[in-house]
Write a protein that holds these residues in place. Structure first.
Motif, PDB file in Angstrom:
ATOM      1  N   ILE A  73      45.295  43.190  35.691  1.00 39.28           N
ATOM      2  CA  ILE A  73      43.952  43.017  36.270  1.00 39.28           C
ATOM      3  C   ILE A  73      42.905  43.082  35.170  1.00 39.28           C
ATOM      4  CG2 ILE A  73      42.229  44.124  37.753  1.00 39.28           C
ATOM      5  CD1 ILE A  73      44.506  44.865  39.648  1.00 39.28           C
ATOM      6  N   LYS A  74      41.964  42.147  35.205  1.00 38.93           N
ATOM      7  CA  LYS A  74      40.953  42.026  34.148  1.00 38.93           C
ATOM      8  C   LYS A  74      39.667  42.754  34.553  1.00 38.93           C
ATOM      9  CE  LYS A  74      42.706  37.636  32.386  1.00 38.93           C
ATOM     10  NZ  LYS A  74      43.992  37.727  33.077  1.00 38.93           N
ATOM     11  N   ALA A  75      39.045  43.385  33.574  1.00 38.46           N
ATOM     12  CA  ALA A  75      37.788  44.097  33.816  1.00 38.46           C
ATOM     13  C   ALA A  75      36.662  43.114  34.118  1.00 38.46           C
ATOM     14  CB  ALA A  75      37.434  44.937  32.591  1.00 38.46           C
ATOM     15  N   GLY A  76      35.680  43.584  34.867  1.00 42.74           N
ATOM     16  CA  GLY A  76      34.528  42.750  35.189  1.00 42.74           C
ATOM     17  C   GLY A  76      34.075  42.961  36.619  1.00 42.74           C
ATOM     18  N   TYR A  77      33.009  42.248  36.993  1.00 46.89           N
ATOM     19  CA  TYR A  77      32.520  42.246  38.367  1.00 46.89           C
ATOM     20  C   TYR A  77      33.184  41.101  39.116  1.00 46.89           C
ATOM     21  CZ  TYR A  77      28.689  45.391  37.021  1.00 46.89           C
ATOM     22  OH  TYR A  77      27.962  46.458  36.571  1.00 46.89           O
ATOM     23  N   TYR A  78      33.533  41.359  40.379  1.00 43.24           N
ATOM     24  CA  TYR A  78      34.148  40.328  41.216  1.00 43.24           C
ATOM     25  C   TYR A  78      33.421  40.263  42.558  1.00 43.24           C
ATOM     26  CZ  TYR A  78      38.109  40.228  37.983  1.00 43.24           C
ATOM     27  OH  TYR A  78      38.891  40.100  36.866  1.00 43.24           O
ATOM     28  N   GLU A  79      33.125  39.036  42.975  1.00 41.83           N
ATOM     29  CA  GLU A  79      32.569  38.826  44.306  1.00 41.83           C
ATOM     30  C   GLU A  79      33.714  38.409  45.218  1.00 41.83           C
ATOM     31  OE1 GLU A  79      28.790  36.711  46.469  1.00 41.83           O
ATOM     32  OE2 GLU A  79      29.709  35.660  44.786  1.00 41.83           O
ATOM     33  N   LEU A  80      34.084  39.297  46.137  1.00 43.77           N
ATOM     34  CA  LEU A  80      35.190  39.028  47.055  1.00 43.77           C
ATOM     35  C   LEU A  80      34.607  38.533  48.369  1.00 43.77           C
ATOM     36  CD1 LEU A  80      37.285  42.253  46.335  1.00 43.77           C
ATOM     37  CD2 LEU A  80      37.434  40.019  45.206  1.00 43.77           C
ATOM     38  N   LYS A  81      34.926  37.285  48.689  1.00 41.50           N
ATOM     39  CA  LYS A  81      34.359  36.661  49.889  1.00 41.50           C
ATOM     40  C   LYS A  81      35.447  36.001  50.700  1.00 41.50           C
ATOM     41  CE  LYS A  81      29.573  35.221  49.446  1.00 41.50           C
ATOM     42  NZ  LYS A  81      28.713  34.062  49.185  1.00 41.50           N
ATOM     43  N   GLY A  82      35.394  36.178  52.011  1.00 39.35           N
ATOM     44  CA  GLY A  82      36.336  35.498  52.892  1.00 39.35           C
ATOM     45  C   GLY A  82      37.617  36.284  53.101  1.00 39.35           C
ATOM     46  N   GLU A  83      38.591  35.620  53.721  1.00 37.72           N
ATOM     47  CA  GLU A  83      39.855  36.278  54.062  1.00 37.72           C
ATOM     48  C   GLU A  83      40.826  36.234  52.889  1.00 37.72           C
ATOM     49  OE1 GLU A  83      41.319  34.558  57.676  1.00 37.72           O
ATOM     50  OE2 GLU A  83      40.120  35.944  58.885  1.00 37.72           O
ATOM     51  N   MET A  84      41.390  37.405  52.568  1.00 39.45           N
ATOM     52  CA  MET A  84      42.349  37.503  51.475  1.00 39.45           C
ATOM     53  C   MET A  84      43.445  38.496  51.832  1.00 39.45           C
ATOM     54  SD  MET A  84      40.418  37.460  47.795  1.00 39.45           S
ATOM     55  CE  MET A  84      38.983  38.399  48.244  1.00 39.45           C
ATOM     56  N   SER A  85      44.641  38.172  51.418  1.00 32.87           N
ATOM     57  CA  SER A  85      45.758  39.101  51.564  1.00 32.87           C
ATOM     58  C   SER A  85      45.815  39.991  50.325  1.00 32.87           C
ATOM     59  CB  SER A  85      47.069  38.319  51.695  1.00 32.87           C
ATOM     60  OG  SER A  85      47.340  37.626  50.485  1.00 32.87           O
ATOM     61  N   MET A  86      46.683  41.005  50.359  1.00 29.49           N
ATOM     62  CA  MET A  86      46.879  41.845  49.169  1.00 29.49           C
ATOM     63  C   MET A  86      47.302  40.988  47.982  1.00 29.49           C
ATOM     64  SD  MET A  86      48.886  45.146  50.702  1.00 29.49           S
ATOM     65  CE  MET A  86      48.237  46.086  52.095  1.00 29.49           C
ATOM     66  N   LYS A  87      48.187  40.022  48.260  1.00 31.68           N
ATOM     67  CA  LYS A  87      48.654  39.130  47.196  1.00 31.68           C
ATOM     68  C   LYS A  87      47.499  38.317  46.635  1.00 31.68           C
ATOM     69  CE  LYS A  87      51.895  35.381  46.194  1.00 31.68           C
ATOM     70  NZ  LYS A  87      50.851  34.589  45.501  1.00 31.68           N
ATOM     71  N   ASP A  88      46.685  37.737  47.534  1.00 32.45           N
ATOM     72  CA  ASP A  88      45.525  36.946  47.095  1.00 32.45           C
ATOM     73  C   ASP A  88      44.601  37.793  46.228  1.00 32.45           C
ATOM     74  OD1 ASP A  88      46.437  34.801  48.614  1.00 32.45           O
ATOM     75  OD2 ASP A  88      45.259  35.391  50.369  1.00 32.45           O
ATOM     76  N   LEU A  89      44.377  39.027  46.676  1.00 28.31           N
ATOM     77  CA  LEU A  89      43.463  39.930  45.986  1.00 28.31           C
ATOM     78  C   LEU A  89      43.919  40.192  44.546  1.00 28.31           C
ATOM     79  CD1 LEU A  89      41.076  41.942  46.036  1.00 28.31           C
ATOM     80  CD2 LEU A  89      42.661  43.649  46.938  1.00 28.31           C
ATOM     81  N   ILE A  90      45.175  40.565  44.401  1.00 28.81           N
ATOM     82  CA  ILE A  90      45.687  40.846  43.052  1.00 28.81           C
ATOM     83  C   ILE A  90      45.712  39.573  42.212  1.00 28.81           C
ATOM     84  CG2 ILE A  90      47.616  41.773  41.715  1.00 28.81           C
ATOM     85  CD1 ILE A  90      46.112  43.801  43.463  1.00 28.81           C
ATOM     86  N   ASP A  91      46.022  38.425  42.833  1.00 28.44           N
ATOM     87  CA  ASP A  91      46.004  37.140  42.105  1.00 28.44           C
ATOM     88  C   ASP A  91      44.614  36.879  41.529  1.00 28.44           C
ATOM     89  OD1 ASP A  91      48.657  36.645  42.613  1.00 28.44           O
ATOM     90  OD2 ASP A  91      48.294  35.243  44.265  1.00 28.44           O
ATOM     91  N   VAL A  92      43.581  37.126  42.358  1.00 33.45           N
ATOM     92  CA  VAL A  92      42.194  36.905  41.938  1.00 33.45           C
ATOM     93  C   VAL A  92      41.836  37.822  40.775  1.00 33.45           C
ATOM     94  CG1 VAL A  92      39.785  37.298  42.620  1.00 33.45           C
ATOM     95  CG2 VAL A  92      41.296  35.990  44.105  1.00 33.45           C
ATOM     96  N   LEU A  93      42.186  39.093  40.888  1.00 35.62           N
ATOM     97  CA  LEU A  93      41.825  40.078  39.866  1.00 35.62           C
ATOM     98  C   LEU A  93      42.604  39.878  38.568  1.00 35.62           C
ATOM     99  CD1 LEU A  93      41.567  43.314  42.070  1.00 35.62           C
ATOM    100  CD2 LEU A  93      39.743  41.751  41.393  1.00 35.62           C
ATOM    101  N   GLU A  94      43.818  39.380  38.685  1.00 30.75           N
ATOM    102  CA  GLU A  94      44.612  39.131  37.477  1.00 30.75           C
ATOM    103  C   GLU A  94      44.191  37.840  36.774  1.00 30.75           C
ATOM    104  OE1 GLU A  94      48.862  41.417  38.228  1.00 30.75           O
ATOM    105  OE2 GLU A  94      48.791  39.229  38.383  1.00 30.75           O
ATOM    106  N   ALA A  95      43.790  36.859  37.556  1.00 29.64           N
ATOM    107  CA  ALA A  95      43.394  35.564  36.975  1.00 29.64           C
ATOM    108  C   ALA A  95      41.953  35.582  36.472  1.00 29.64           C
ATOM    109  CB  ALA A  95      43.573  34.452  38.003  1.00 29.64           C
ATOM    110  N   GLY A  96      41.188  36.627  36.874  1.00 33.13           N
ATOM    111  CA  GLY A  96      39.780  36.671  36.488  1.00 33.13           C
ATOM    112  C   GLY A  96      38.952  35.690  37.286  1.00 33.13           C
TER     113      GLY A  96
END
Length: 318
Positions: A73-96
């Motif tokens: 998981i990469k450091a930074g601010y993230y705007e989380l919007k819409g429907e996400m699964s646990m998998k989606d969430l970690i994918d987003v945070l790891e991909a930046g």
């Protein structure tokens, strides 16, 4: 004996299958997000993720361990919007992906100061930033393309992919939320109030004094006096002057309210809602002067004699 072994094995397989299916569905179950989170360097990941609705889930903790304990998981601010699964969430945070940057515009900053702030943080090219104001359609007056006053002071979380034009549109959109065009039918009157509000924003440190200060300026206008606001002159120097001297007040410009009567031709800063409300609703006073008291507040007076007397006493007490 074999029968018991088969029975136990069957039960184990059944339980394992149920657990696997349960984990699969929990990991892929969609949750609606609408929030900003910050992943901080040097801070335990658990603390950074604590505000998420899934953070206390046993399944999430297990899944996070499975995903290398979140080390990707990469450091930074993230705007989380819409429907996400646990998998989606970690994918987003790891991909930046969906990373945003935090932009705090202090109340009373001018467009020049905002541009400096953005350029200093490597978010814009200043020349491109100014050019992007050309051709923007806006429901309020923008004489000669002047958008001073319309970049609302607020804390923003802006996608890192945004260019100069999209950043400007984000700030203008926030202004329109605060001041819906349908609420202010007389747009020219609104612009005059915005100019006054921009002066109040730079002159007053205390919100409670803004209606009083507005009354001083309106009273001076009624009496055909100059506003004599240091802030309007300092605007011409991009607010680089920490203190105004008599020689600075000699600059010839309609923004020099020591030389020219009435309001300057445009706003001198980007004011808050409080300042605009004070411009629309000044206090009912006979005050014509104010001077700083040294503690963030001001002394208001009706006559020049009172004004000078306070200044004299103030000097003696220092």
């Amino acid at each position: 004996m074999k029968k018991w072994i088969y029975t136990i094995a069957g039960m184990f397989i059944l339980i394992a299958t149920i657990v696997v299916v349960f984990f699969y569905f929990e990991i892929n179950k969609k949750v609606n997000y609408h929030k900003i989170i910050e992943i901080k360097r040097g801070v335990p990941l658990k603390a950074s993720l604590s505000s998420l609705p899934v953070s206390d889930s046993f399944v999430f903790k297990v899944y996070l361990k499975y995903r290398n304990e979140g080390k990707g998981i990469k450091a930074g601010y993230y705007e989380l919007k819409g429907e996400m699964s646990m998998k989606d969430l970690i994918d987003v945070l790891e991909a930046g992906k969906d990373k945003v940057f935090k932009l705090t515009i202090p109340e009373g900053y001018s467009i020049a100061e905002i541009a400096d702030l953005l350029e200093k943080n490597g978010r814009i090219d200043k020349d491109k930033f100014y050019k992007e104001f050309n051709g923007i359609e806006f429901p309020y007056p923008t004489p000669e393309g002047n958008f001073e006053g319309y970049l609302y002071p607020e804390t923003y979380y802006i996608p890192e992919s945004y260019n100069e034009r999209l950043i400007i549109r984000t700030l203008l959109r926030e202004f329109l939320k605060k001041f819906p065009p349908e609420k202010y039918e007389d747009k020219d009157e609104f612009y005059q109030k915005l100019i006054m509000a921009s002066i109040l924003e730079r002159e007053a440190k205390l919100d409670k004094e803004k209606p009083l200060m507005a009354s001083v300026f309106y009273n001076r206008i009624k009496k055909k006096m100059t506003l004599s606001s240091d802030a309007t002159v300092n605007f011409l120097y991009d607010y680089k002057k920490r203190r105004m001297y008599y020689k600075d007040l000699e600059i010839d410009s309609p923004y020099n309210t020591y030389k020219y009567k009435g309001l300057p031709p445009g706003p001198i800063s980007n004011p808050s809602v409080v300042s605009v409300e004070a411009a629309y609703n000044p206090a009912d006073t006979d005050y014509l002067f104010f001077v700083a008291t040294g503690d963030g507040g001001h002394f208001f007076s009706k006559t020049y004699k009172e004004h000078l007397e306070f200044q004299r006493k103030n000097k003696e007490n220092k």
